[in-house]
Design an enzyme around this catalytic site. Structure first.
Site, short mmCIF file in Angstrom:
data_model
loop_
_atom_site.label_atom_id
_atom_site.label_comp_id
_atom_site.label_asym_id
_atom_site.label_seq_id
_atom_site.Cartn_x
_atom_site.Cartn_y
_atom_site.Cartn_z
CG ASN A 181 -1.62 1.69 1.22
OD1 ASN A 181 -1.98 2.05 0.41
ND2 ASN A 181 -2.90 1.74 3.00
CE LYS A 223 0.27 2.98 4.63
NZ LYS A 223 -0.15 3.37 6.06
CG HIS A 271 -6.08 1.56 5.08
ND1 HIS A 271 -5.90 3.17 5.48
CD2 HIS A 271 -5.26 0.68 5.30
CE1 HIS A 271 -4.01 2.77 5.92
NE2 HIS A 271 -3.64 1.61 5.89
CD GLU A 307 -3.27 5.80 6.11
OE1 GLU A 307 -3.05 5.48 4.93
OE2 GLU A 307 -2.25 4.70 7.43
CD GLU A 314 -4.06 -2.62 6.84
OE1 GLU A 314 -2.50 -2.49 7.06
OE2 GLU A 314 -4.39 -1.43 6.94
N GLY A 328 2.00 2.48 10.77
CA GLY A 328 3.21 3.42 10.78
C GLY A 328 3.67 3.90 11.93
CB SER A 370 4.74 -1.08 11.93
OG SER A 370 4.43 -0.17 12.45
N GLY A 427 5.04 1.50 4.91
CA GLY A 427 5.89 1.97 4.91
C GLY A 427 6.98 1.24 3.84
#
Ligand code: PGA
Length: 249
Positions: free
Chosen positions: A9, A11, A96, A98, A168, A174, A213, A235
């Site tokens: 992902n 992002k 998701h 976010e 998640e 993150g 993470s 990330g």
């Protein structure tokens, strides 16, 4: 046995120029394995670039990070499932954290988006996960199972049987904090039981991914944890070498 799913992902990172360079470097570095599914979720503006850069490789797949609930119309800034499919997406992330917590996406919208994805010929990956305060209050399973129930509420059993779920924990996204294998395993087990119950039979073909993470150092222990069928990586999917190492796990 389910094929492990490894999903990147990106992002809001990697526009077309960076995406093209990433895929060129990744495909040169990574030896295809036909026993796993690797999916890239680039930003929408880089979707067709990634599709073309992959050049029809069947071992690498592409999805969108978000879709809207309707197929077309006056929804400025949004992309629909049929348009995403037309651009080459096979999957869509739905719900998701976010989207839920930064953009205020409601549970009802996650249900509509899952339905829109299926209607448009896209496979939804429904993301669920609790906030830190919810974990500390001991309500993790209640929250996650409710997000699951609502998210799936407009789907037929056949559609559910061909989609994927991603657990998640929001506090792990993150932040460098990962759920312990035993914590993740407990939630994955609860999701699996709820899916079995919803389908009235084994949901064995529905992969349940873990995200939060994940990196090249913890991917192996997470993937060998009972109940974890794949990884959704943010990330650490932005670095070619690190992402290739995760895909090699
Ligand atoms: P992270 O993000 O790997 O950077 O924690 C995961 C995700 O949000 O899907």
């Amino acid at each position: 046995m389910r094929r492990p799913v490894l999903a990147a992902n990106w992002k809001m990172n990697n526009g077309p120029t960076a995406a093209r360079a990433f895929i060129a470097a990744f495909t040169a570095r990574w030896t295809p394995h036909d026993d796993r599914t690797v999916i890239f979720f680039p930003p929408a503006v880089a979707l067709t670039t990634v599709v073309h850069a992959l050049g029809g490789r069947r071992d690498l797949d592409v999805g969108v990070q978000n879709i809207w609930t309707e197929d077309k119309g006056a929804f400025t800034g949004e992309n629909s499932a049929p348009m995403s499919k037309d651009a080459g997406a096979r999957y869509a992330l739905v719900g998701h954290s976010e989207r839920r917590h930064v953009f205020g996406e409601t549970e009802a919208q996650t249900a509509q988006k899952c339905a829109a994805a299926v209607r448009g010929g896209i496979i939804p990956i429904l993301c669920v996960g609790e906030l830190l305060a919810q974990r500390e209050a001991g309500t993790t399973n209640d929250i996650v199972l409710r997000q699951l129930e609502v998210g799936l509420s407009e789907l037929s059993p056949d559609a559910i049987a061909s989609m994927a779920i991603a657990y998640e924990p929001v506090w792990a996204i993150g932040t460098g904090k990962t759920a312990t294998p035993s914590d993740a395993s407990t939630v994955h087990g609860a999701i699996r039981s709820a899916l079995d119950k919803r389908l009235g039979k084994s949901s064995g073909d529905v992969p349940i991914l873990y995200g939060g993470s994940v990196n090249a150092g913890n991917a192996k222990s997470l993937l060998s944890t009972p109940g974890i069928d794949g990884l959704l990586v943010g990330g650490a999917s932005l670095d070619v070498e690190g992402w290739a190492a995760i895909c090699d796990t």
